[in-house]
Design a protein around this motif. Structure first.
Motif: not given
Ligand SMILES: NC(=O)c1ccc[n+]([C@@H]2O[C@H](COP(=O)([O-])OP(=O)(O)OC[C@H]3O[C@@H](n4cnc5c(N)ncnc54)[C@H](O)[C@@H]3O)[C@@H](O)[C@H]2O)c1
Length: 339
Positions: A18, A23, A78-81, A84, A102, A130-131, A177
């Motif tokens: 991701g 990511g 770190v892919t979209a939910p 996972h 998460k 992480n929070r 989220d």
């Molecule tokens: N902990 C935090 O503070 C925090 C903040 C933001 C996001 N997140 C989490 O991080 C994750 C990603 O969020 P984001 O904002 O980066 O999303 P995003 O949409 O910017 O990026 C997700 C990436 O995953 C890729 N992807 C999707 N399916 C895939 C697969 N099967 N194989 C490989 N790559 C794949 C997509 O192409 C995309 O580039 C989510 O689970 C989100 O909840 C956490």
């Protein structure tokens, strides 16, 4: 749960799957750590994977191929939910431990499936919340422990971000989220598990989200305390911090925290506050340190998937309550997901 350890004394070779916004943040965090290195980056969009990969790291669209080429020790999902489930399943099937962003999975049945897959594979699967890793929260926890029995934890989260992307299309963007962080942090703070919840979710008329962007939920926690969560993702003006505003009312006094600085405490009488425990580091560094330490020692870490399932169950019990208009027991929601 027991899991395979990696005892070699060298930085762990991680494949980040991701290469979106979070990511890329993970790539930076790992690159700045002495505990691990970025061995590869994977994304469905191969160009995004290549752009995010540091010099010398492998990049591609196939996890199996990049993991083999980079001699990976572990995967950071770190892919979209929605991805996972397939990505973490594939990593576990490849015999690799996983540190997943998460939420654990997009749905509770999918989360249960991943927990069972980790058991079967004998590999560590930890969810990065992480929070939890904020020094103010750890200080608040020590202060609260010294105030005696807790009656009420109130928690207010008010922000107005325009994310675009998947969050604005989700049915329950705030609870799924964002509130997962707050629910998980409440479990951590109170050292308690959720028993039941009554929740109302709704979408204010001016909201730019398709799904419910505002929520109030009242949780009964083990031990009898109540955790009252109120949040909105379309609340411009006088916004709270990303870690919310907290107030803990306990038998021996009250503690508040603005989610940024030091907690404030007014106690009825002098009391002994524990000195700082081993704090693993801020934010993603804390998550990574806990994951690596567990792989080295075999000691189950906080947010191991079985434990994190109870934080995710709070989310789905809250949604079930909002949808049915009734108080929902968290163990019943978990049992239904386990099938
Ligand atoms: N902990 C935090 O503070 C925090 C903040 C933001 C996001 N997140 C989490 O991080 C994750 C990603 O969020 P984001 O904002 O980066 O999303 P995003 O949409 O910017 O990026 C997700 C990436 O995953 C890729 N992807 C999707 N399916 C895939 C697969 N099967 N194989 C490989 N790559 C794949 C997509 O192409 C995309 O580039 C989510 O689970 C989100 O909840 C956490």
């Amino acid at each position: 749960m027991s899991f395979r350890t990696i005892t070699d004394d060298r930085p762990l070779r991680l494949v980040i799957v991701g290469a979106g916004q979070m990511g890329r943040t993970w790539v930076e965090a790992v690159a700045g750590s002495r505990l691990a290195e970025v061995a590869g980056v994977v994304d469905l969009d191969e160009g995004a994977a290549r752009a995010a990969a540091p010099p010398g790291a492998a990049a591609g669209a196939s996890l199996g191929e990049v993991a083999r080429r980079s001699a990976a020790d572990a995967v950071v999902d770190v892919t979209a939910p929605a991805a996972h489930l397939p990505v973490t399943l594939e990593a576990l099937e490849l015999g690799l431990p996983v540190l997943g962003e998460k939420p654990l999975a997009a749905t509770l049945p999918e989360a249960v499936k991943l927990v069972r897959a980790a058991e079967q594979a004998g590999e560590l699967f930890v969810v990065s919340q992480n929070r939890r890793f904020h020094p103010g929260l750890w200080r608040l926890k020590r202060e609260v422990a010294a105030l005696g029995e807790v009656g009420l934890l109130t928690h207010q989260f008010f922000k107005a971000p325009h994310f675009g992307g998947f969050r604005e299309a989700m049915a329950h963007p705030l609870v799924v989220d964002m509130a997962i962080h707050n629910f998980d942090a409440a479990r951590f703070l109170l050292d308690a598990d959720p028993v039941a919840v009554y929740c109302e979710e709704f979408n204010p008329s001016w909201s730019w989200y398709a799904g419910s962007a505002a929520t109030t939920a009242v949780f009964e926690m083990s031990g009898g305390s109540r955790f009252v969560y109120t949040g909105s993702w379309c609340s411009p003006g006088l916004e709270t911090s990303w870690n919310s505003d907290w107030r803990v009312s306990a038998a021996g006094g009250t503690a508040t925290w603005d989610g940024i600085g030091e907690p404030q405490v007014e106690a009825l009488r002098p009391r002994a506050v524990a000195t700082a425990e081993d704090y693993p580091g801020d934010d993603l560094r804390g998550s990574l340190a806990v994951f690596v330490e567990a792989l080295r020692t075999g000691v189950e870490p906080m947010n191991e998937c079985h434990d994190n399932l109870r934080s995710l169950a709070m989310v789905h019990a809250a949604i079930a309550s909002a949808e049915t208009g009734s108080r929902v027991r968290v163990d019943e929601v978990l049992a239904a997901a386990e099938g």
